[in-house]
Every structure is written in C-alpha cells, then in structure tokens.
Design a protein around this motif. Structure first.
Motif, PDB file in Angstrom:
ATOM      1  N   ASP A 126       7.432   2.579   6.382  1.00 56.89           N
ATOM      2  CA  ASP A 126       7.906   3.506   5.368  1.00 56.89           C
ATOM      3  C   ASP A 126       6.843   3.662   4.275  1.00 56.89           C
ATOM      4  O   ASP A 126       6.513   2.681   3.597  1.00 56.89           O
ATOM      5  N   THR A 181       7.041   5.288   1.447  1.00 59.90           N
ATOM      6  CA  THR A 181       7.558   5.541   0.106  1.00 59.90           C
ATOM      7  C   THR A 181       7.412   4.314  -0.791  1.00 59.90           C
ATOM      8  O   THR A 181       7.084   3.219  -0.329  1.00 59.90           O
ATOM      9  N   GLY A 182       7.700   4.517  -2.087  1.00 55.15           N
ATOM     10  CA  GLY A 182       7.579   3.414  -3.043  1.00 55.15           C
ATOM     11  C   GLY A 182       6.156   2.946  -3.229  1.00 55.15           C
ATOM     12  O   GLY A 182       5.922   1.774  -3.542  1.00 55.15           O
ATOM     13  N   GLN A 183       5.193   3.832  -2.985  1.00 57.54           N
ATOM     14  CA  GLN A 183       3.742   3.571  -3.103  1.00 57.54           C
ATOM     15  C   GLN A 183       3.191   2.722  -1.951  1.00 57.54           C
ATOM     16  O   GLN A 183       2.001   2.418  -1.941  1.00 57.54           O
TER      17      GLN A 183
END
Length: 350
Positions: free
Chosen positions: A143, A145-147
């Motif tokens: 994933d 996302t979230g940097q």
C-alpha cells in the motif's frame, strides 16, 4: 566580513551576478539545487544562466540525461548533474537513512519489502521508466498511501537504484518526471578522490562565503562530519574570516546582470544557510518561511537582499509582487520588479 561584501560575493558564487553559459554549467556550479517544487528548481537554474533560457531548455537537459532529480540530502529532492549523483549519495546517504529510520519502521518498510518492490519494478522500468503513479501500480500488494510509497522510492534512490529523469510531456507546465533506473539512465559517474572534501568544496564554490554551520545545514551532515570535511578540503578553499570560506575559483561578474531578481520557492540563495538574516531582515523571515507547512516562498531580491515575495501563478497572470514596507535601503523599484517577473513569464512561456 562586511555585510555588503558578503552579499556581493554570494551573488557571484550563486551565479546571480555572474551567470553561467548554459543550464548544465549552472547546475554543475551549484551541484545540488533544492527542487521539491520542480518548476522552482528549473527556474533556479535558468535565472543563473545568461541568455534567458526557456523552460524547455532545462527540460531538454533532463531528456538528455545531463540532469536528474533525487533525494540527495536532508531527505529533500534536489536537481543535480547526473554524473554527480552517485558520489554525493555516498556521502549523504547514510545520514539520510538514519534520519528517516523511525518513520520507515513505522511504515513497515524493511529489507524484505524493499527487495520485493525492487523485483516488481525493475523489469518494467527498463522500458523507458515510469511515472510515480505507474510505479505505485506495480507495487503488488504494498500500500503506497500514508507516505509509504514515497519513502520506498526515496530509499531505492539512496540505494542507487532510481533517479527522476525526463519530464513527462503534457499540455501546460508539467511538474512530473519519469523514474529511471540509474544503471541504464546515467552513463557517466564522477569519482572524486575524497567525496567528503569534494562536497565541502562544491558547496563553497556555489554558496560561499559560508561557514561550517551552513554546510552542516545544507548537507544534512553532523557538525563533526562537517568539520572533518573542512579539514580534508584544506588548501582547496580560502578562509577569509574566522570560520568563513570562499571559493578559489570565483566566476566573473557580468555588468549586464540585473540588480533585482525574482527567485523561486526554496531558492538556494535563501534556504542554504543556518543563519539567513544576512539576506533577509529578521522581521521578514516569517513572511518568507519555512512556515508551519514547511513552505518557503518565492522572493524578490534587490542588491542581494530579500525585499518581498511573489508566487509563480500570480506572476504568470501579471499580478504584482508583495514588497515589504519599507523596502530596506531602496528607492522605487517597481519597474525593476516588473521586469524580473516578466523574465519568469518569458521562461515558462518561451
């Protein structure tokens, strides 16, 4: 050193009063130009080059592979000559990993994940590279996302696998590049005898007069490492005041260089120093930044001092700059400011 002398010498070392012959010459002189804002980074090179090169001239340097963009220091994206990327990361890479280690552990990034991501992205990248979105689509269950995705790309850059190369061709002003495999995209690699000393010398060449604290801030290295760099560079720079260094090969000033300039966001002339009050009044620092969001605004420079701010978008639409009141030591400069902003407009439209 007198402030007037310091400003005069910095204008020269930054190639603002002594423009380079080409965009690639400007990049080689500066070594690394802060460029998390890609347009600002490209403008930083153009405004240090004689003859008003347009945006497409900078983009051609990326297309040829002369320039790349990468996380070269402080975990921040910089434009750098392609041949210099490897040896610079050999000096700054370990420190950048140390500074990002906690965040990457929190994101679950470990050697196993990095190896899996490498296996997934390398074969597709051999066919002309990929955009960031295309790379994220290749991560196969990871994933982004979230940097997490950005930290993965940054770590693979520090490992010498990736760099950002050709600018993506799209209508208007493109702010995206293709990620490329270093092994296939960069064909010439510099190899200085002492990379740590070379980093200090090149910093002073493009930013002096400056001191150890400035180099530590710019490079992201510790003060101890920075003092060692200074010692190892002995004889290759000149100490003109107690702890203040200048280059032994300062460029020749141009009488045609304007006294008033529009510098882009995060420009090296402002951001590269531990103490910025020599070029910006203390009461104006908050207006320039970094702000709470980390942003540093585009600035108006008059005779080496920051006297106001502007935005890339407003300049393209003919909007005026926001000058500080009063402009220190200046008479009316409205016409010169308008000319500086018009130069930026010609850069993006030419």
């Amino acid at each position: 050193m007198k402030t007037s002398t310091l400003l005069s010498e910095r204008l020269r070392s930054h190639r603002l009063s002594a423009p380079a012959r080409s965009v690639t010459d400007a990049a080689a002189h500066m070594l690394a130009v802060q460029s998390q804002d890609l347009l600002a980074g490209r403008w930083a090179l153009a405004c240090r080059t004689g003859g008003e090169p347009p945006l497409r001239a900078v983009d051609r340097a990326f297309e040829r592979g002369d320039l790349v963009r990468a996380w070269t220091m402080r975990g921040t994206l910089h434009i750098i000559p392609a041949r210099d990327l490897g040896w610079v990361l050999s000096v700054t890479g370990r420190r950048q990993r140390q500074q990002a280690a906690t965040r990457r552990r929190d994101l679950g990034i470990d050697d196993e994940m990095l190896d899996a991501v490498t296996r997934a992205i390398v074969p597709p990248l051999r066919d002309g590279g990929a955009t960031r979105a295309e790379l994220f689509d290749l991560l196969r269950g990871v994933d982004p996302t979230g940097q997490r995705g950005i930290h993965l790309l940054a770590e693979l850059t520090l490992r010498g696998l990736l760099c950002q190369g050709p600018v993506v061709a799209r209508p208007g002003i493109t702010r995206e590049q293709r990620f490329m495999l270093v092994a296939e995209h960069i064909h010439e690699h510099g190899s200085p005898d002492d990379p740590l000393a070379e980093l200090f010398v090149r910093f002073i060449d493009g930013h002096g007069p400056a001191g150890i604290e400035d180099f530590a801030w710019w490079s992201g290295l510790t003060l101890g490492q920075s003092r060692e760099a200074r010692e190892r560079a002995a004889g290759r720079v000149s100490e003109v005041d107690d702890g203040v260094f200048v280059s032994l090969r300062r460029p020749r000033r141009s009488a045609a260089a304007p006294d008033v300039l529009a510098l882009g966001a995060f420009d090296e002339y402002y951001i590269s120093y531990a103490d910025r009050t020599a070029v910006c009044r203390p009461e104006d620092l908050a207006a320039v930044g970094p702000g709470k969001n980390g942003m540093v605004r585009a600035t108006i420079l008059a005779h080496g001092r920051i006297v106001g701010c502007w935005t890339h978008a407003s300049a393209s639409h003919g909007s005026p700059a926001e000058l500080f009141d009063p402009v220190p030591g200046e008479g009316p400069i409205d016409d010169a400011v308008d000319a500086a902003l018009a130069r930026f407009t010609r850069f993006v439209e030419g």
